[in-house]
Enzyme design. Structure first.
Site, PDB file in Angstrom:
ATOM      1  N   ASP A  54       0.844  -1.196   0.000  1.00  0.00           N
ATOM      2  CA  ASP A  54       0.000   0.000   0.000  1.00  0.00           C
ATOM      3  C   ASP A  54       0.880   1.247   0.000  1.00  0.00           C
ATOM      4  OD1 ASP A  54      -2.100   1.730   0.157  1.00  0.00           O
ATOM      5  OD2 ASP A  54      -2.799   1.094   2.132  1.00  0.00           O
ATOM      6  N   ASP A  99      -3.497   2.440  -5.799  1.00  0.00           N
ATOM      7  CA  ASP A  99      -2.281   2.511  -4.982  1.00  0.00           C
ATOM      8  C   ASP A  99      -2.084   1.328  -4.038  1.00  0.00           C
ATOM      9  OD1 ASP A  99      -4.408   3.114  -3.357  1.00  0.00           O
ATOM     10  OD2 ASP A  99      -3.460   4.819  -2.368  1.00  0.00           O
ATOM     11  N   GLU A 100      -2.798   0.225  -4.261  1.00  0.00           N
ATOM     12  CA  GLU A 100      -2.568  -0.930  -3.389  1.00  0.00           C
ATOM     13  C   GLU A 100      -2.911  -2.222  -4.108  1.00  0.00           C
ATOM     14  OE1 GLU A 100      -5.264  -1.409  -0.025  1.00  0.00           O
ATOM     15  OE2 GLU A 100      -6.567   0.139  -0.866  1.00  0.00           O
TER      16      GLU A 100
END
Length: 417
Positions: A12, A102-103
């Site tokens: 993350d 984003d993860e």
């Protein structure tokens, strides 16, 4: 069990948008930075230390930190950074399940002989993202996806945390209930009101108790997670069968106008994601949750697959209108919309761009006999323009005029004129 059984990574990126801005502008490093002006889209950890949070108004952020630096969003830069990071993920493991820009989850269970232990792989991944993309990233390592995600949350920012299989409950149970997947403000408030504040408190209750308190789906879900049970595998490049969004409204009265506006904004979000993923859908699903924790679902299947915002919005609002008597009786706490029966974009049957002039009489023109003419609106082009504006200036930069000043009192149809 051996530590090596913890083979799932949750990677993350830290304060993603703000970190990209600090990477690209050295002057911003170490300073409180927020992305967005009217609404905070992201906040650096320096800004978060003042209590600034995502979705907070810019005015509230400045009140907490008068020296906060606000920068406009650069969606193109964030998309490029995301692609670069996911390229590192793909080089790390063949099993990568992206869950947002984003993860992602990575399964590294079969890589020990060629890449080392999961902890070694996680350390190397963090180093490569920092060196090749210039961004900090936190990684949680655990036996299940849920525990890996919790571990990354605990380890933030810029950290690495392993949850060994023989220490899962010792790690999980002291944490606040908000760490459980699916526990938002409303569910947390309900749990707190019954003296349930830690995960251990959830685990001490039977499934029957939790179901009676939270409803069947939520109660069973939290009962399993509090005991560390999560059998879901990492699924690589899975094609989603539906796309949806939901919003918790909280208890209390919610006017038809506010519910309608919320649903319209959710539709904009969903259809934008559909177009970004080149997906079309045929079935619109409305989901409602009431104050007594009961739920209802309404759906309608369109004659052709589409990703047009106006078509999905009109259908969703029609479903909401038919369900409104139930809302009046029980009180609404959550509204959600999803589009299912997804197809690829190349299956769409485009509407023919007829050049016929549309004639109509309105206002003064109707009294004078003057004919007012206009050409049909190209809804596909309009959606493309709106998507571009939101990518450039943020999701709140532009919205439908139908959300402004409309009358949605009880008894007034919710469908657009």
């Amino acid at each position: 069990m051996f530590v090596s059984d913890a083979t799932i990574l949750h990677a993350d990126l830290d304060a993603f948008y703000a970190s990209v801005e600090q990477r690209d502008d050295p002057w911003l490093r170490g300073r409180p930075v927020v992305v967005g002006g009217g609404v905070v889209l992201a906040a650096s950890y320096e800004a978060k230390s003042y209590g600034i949070k995502t979705a907070m108004s810019g005015r509230a952020a400045r009140a907490l930190c008068p020296g906060v630096i606000s920068v406009p969003p650069r969606m193109d830069a964030y998309s490029r950074a995301s692609r670069d990071v996911f390229a590192v993920f793909d080089r790390t493991s063949p099993l990568v399940e992206g869950i947002s820009i984003d993860e992602a989850f990575l399964d590294v269970g079969g890589l020990r002989r060629i890449a080392g232990t999961p902890l070694d792989i996680a350390s190397r991944l963090r180093r490569e993202v920092a060196e090749q993309v210039g961004l900090p990233i936190t990684v949680g390592v655990a036996r299940t996806k849920f525990l890996a995600k919790v571990a990354s949350g605990v380890a933030k920012p810029d950290g690495l945390l392993l949850v060994p299989p023989d220490g899962e409950l010792q790690f999980l149970h002291p944490l606040p209930v908000e760490r459980l997947w699916g526990v938002g403000k409303v569910t947390a408030a309900t749990l707190h009101a019954h003296g349930i504040r830690r995960v251990a408190d959830v685990a001490s209750h039977s499934e029957t108790d939790l179901v009676s308190l939270l409803g069947k789906a939520t109660g069973r879900h939290l009962h399993a997670l509090a005991r560390g049970f999560d059998p879901r595998p990492v699924r690589s490049r899975r094609r989603r069968r539906s796309l949806g969004a939901q919003h918790a409204l909280g208890r209390g009265y919610h006017s038809p106008e506010s519910v309608t506006a919320t649903l319209a904004l959710l539709v904009e979000k969903v259809t934008r994601r559909m177009r970004a993923a080149d997906r079309l859908g045929r079935t619109v699903v409305l989901r409602l949750r009431f104050a007594d924790y009961t739920r209802v679902t309404r759906s309608h299947t369109l004659p052709v697959a589409t990703a047009r915002t106006d078509t999905v919005r009109d259908t969703a609002l029609g479903l909401l209108y038919t369900a409104w008597p139930l809302i009046d009786d029980r009180g609404l706490t959550l509204v959600g919309v999803a589009v299912t029966n997804l197809d690829d974009e190349d299956t769409e049957q485009l509407e023919l761009p007829f050049e016929d002039i549309i004639e109509r009489h309105s206002g003064v023109a109707a009294q004078t006999g003057e004919v007012v003419t206009h050409r049909p609106i190209d809804r596909h082009a309009l959606d493309a323009v709106l998507d571009d504006l939101r990518n450039r200036f943020g999701s709140g930069s532009v919205t439908s005029a139908t959300l402004l000043g409309r009358d949605h009192r009880p008894g007034v149809p919710l469908l657009p004129d």
